[in-house]
Design an enzyme around this catalytic site. Structure first.
Site, PDB file in Angstrom:
ATOM      1  N   GLU A  42       0.850  -1.186   0.000  1.00 44.03           N
ATOM      2  CA  GLU A  42       0.000   0.000   0.000  1.00 44.03           C
ATOM      3  C   GLU A  42       0.896   1.250   0.000  1.00 44.03           C
ATOM      4  O   GLU A  42       1.996   1.244   0.551  1.00 44.03           O
ATOM      5  CB  GLU A  42      -0.873  -0.007   1.264  1.00 44.03           C
ATOM      6  N   LYS A 115     -10.087   0.471  -2.761  1.00 41.48           N
ATOM      7  CA  LYS A 115     -10.193   0.013  -1.366  1.00 41.48           C
ATOM      8  C   LYS A 115     -11.606   0.227  -0.828  1.00 41.48           C
ATOM      9  O   LYS A 115     -12.145   1.337  -0.873  1.00 41.48           O
ATOM     10  CB  LYS A 115      -9.172   0.762  -0.505  1.00 41.48           C
ATOM     11  N   CYS A 157      -4.926  -3.686   2.754  1.00 42.96           N
ATOM     12  CA  CYS A 157      -4.680  -3.350   4.158  1.00 42.96           C
ATOM     13  C   CYS A 157      -5.881  -3.556   5.085  1.00 42.96           C
ATOM     14  O   CYS A 157      -6.177  -4.680   5.458  1.00 42.96           O
ATOM     15  CB  CYS A 157      -4.134  -1.919   4.252  1.00 42.96           C
TER      16      CYS A 157
END
Length: 286
Positions: A42, A115, A157
């Site tokens: 990331e 995301k 993440c």
């Protein structure tokens, strides 16, 4: 590992794009010819603040950041996953997303994942207050794509804490799942390996998690510990704290036997609701 076919780059990215790209290329240069797929963490191209992310946000397929990655993929003949970078939203051009892009070895974009889960939390560390939603719009789609080493589901993440997403990716045929991350040192020490192994075991998928490590400005500290985990939950390889590539051989052939012996997907009584939160899905080239 001479026959490695995946490399997880562990980076210490900062606010200088040129330096970050140089760090990525230096690690790719040291890989052997057997590596087919390279993954970055990331914030691989830019680890900065909200203003910088907005300044560098690009439309998909256009802009200097993507052109630089495209050239790296072509030059070294590898598929290359950008763990995350700021992109202009697909739904609203006034907004941006933090997105993972997968380039093939010809430099063509094969998949994009925005995301889904924003890291809006308070952590007992020197940074303290994290609010991704102040910068980014959350994503709307699942992404599963075919790669030279298997069918890949894409996450980023904080997504790691939401098992329904991983179940949905498995339901769409994922054999591998990417988890590019910049976990904080506090949360990483407590939960990183546990969560990665749990997602691998629950979904009988290989989990590939390249990570940021070290200091990123005056207050941000990341955990590192890039990790590859097989479908049984066994750690295949780990890089605790070195800024270097972690190479691993990924074998998806054994997944079919594991899934036949323990058919958890068929046994899941909540299966019909797995994709309900998502508007649509994407697969392969967009």
């Amino acid at each position: 590992m001479r026959n490695a076919n995946v490399a997880l780059l562990q980076l210490c990215s900062g606010d200088r794009v040129r330096d970050n790209l140089a760090q990525i290329e230096q690690q790719i240069k040291q890989l052997n010819a057997g590596v087919k797929l390279v993954m970055t963490p990331e914030n691989a191209l830019l680890f900065a603040n909200s203003a910088a992310y907005r300044q560098h946000a690009e439309a998909q397929g256009d802009g200097p950041l993507q052109q630089a990655v495209r050239e790296l993929a072509r030059r070294y003949g590898v598929w290359l996953l950008v763990g995350s970078m700021p992109l202009i939203s697909r739904e609203n051009p006034a907004l941006i997303t933090t997105s993972s892009l997968l380039f093939d070895d010809q430099g063509e974009i094969r998949a994009r994942y925005d995301k889904l889960h924003m890291f809006d939390v308070d952590i007992n560390d020197s940074h303290g207050h994290y609010r991704e939603s102040d910068t980014y719009q959350h994503g709307q789609q699942l992404t599963v794509v075919d790669t030279p080493v298997g069918r890949l589901g894409m996450t980023i993440c904080y997504d790691l804490r939401f098992p329904a997403l991983y179940q949905a990716l498995r339901a769409q045929g994922a054999e591998l799942i990417s988890v590019p991350a910049a976990f904080t040192r506090v949360t990483g020490e407590a939960h990183w390996e546990i969560l990665l192994r749990a997602r691998a075991i629950e979904n009988q998928c290989v989990i590939l998690a390249p990570a940021q490590v070290g200091s990123h400005g005056p207050t941000r500290r990341t955990w590192g510990h890039s990790l590859a985990v097989d479908g049984w939950g066994k750690v295949l390889a780990e890089n605790p704290d070195a800024v270097s590539a972690l190479k691993v051989r990924v074998d998806t052939a054994g997944l079919s036997t594991l899934r036949a012996q323990m058919p958890v997907l068929q046994h899941n009584r909540f299966q019909t609701s797995l994709t309900a939160p998502f508007e649509k899905t994407s697969s392969n080239k967009e």
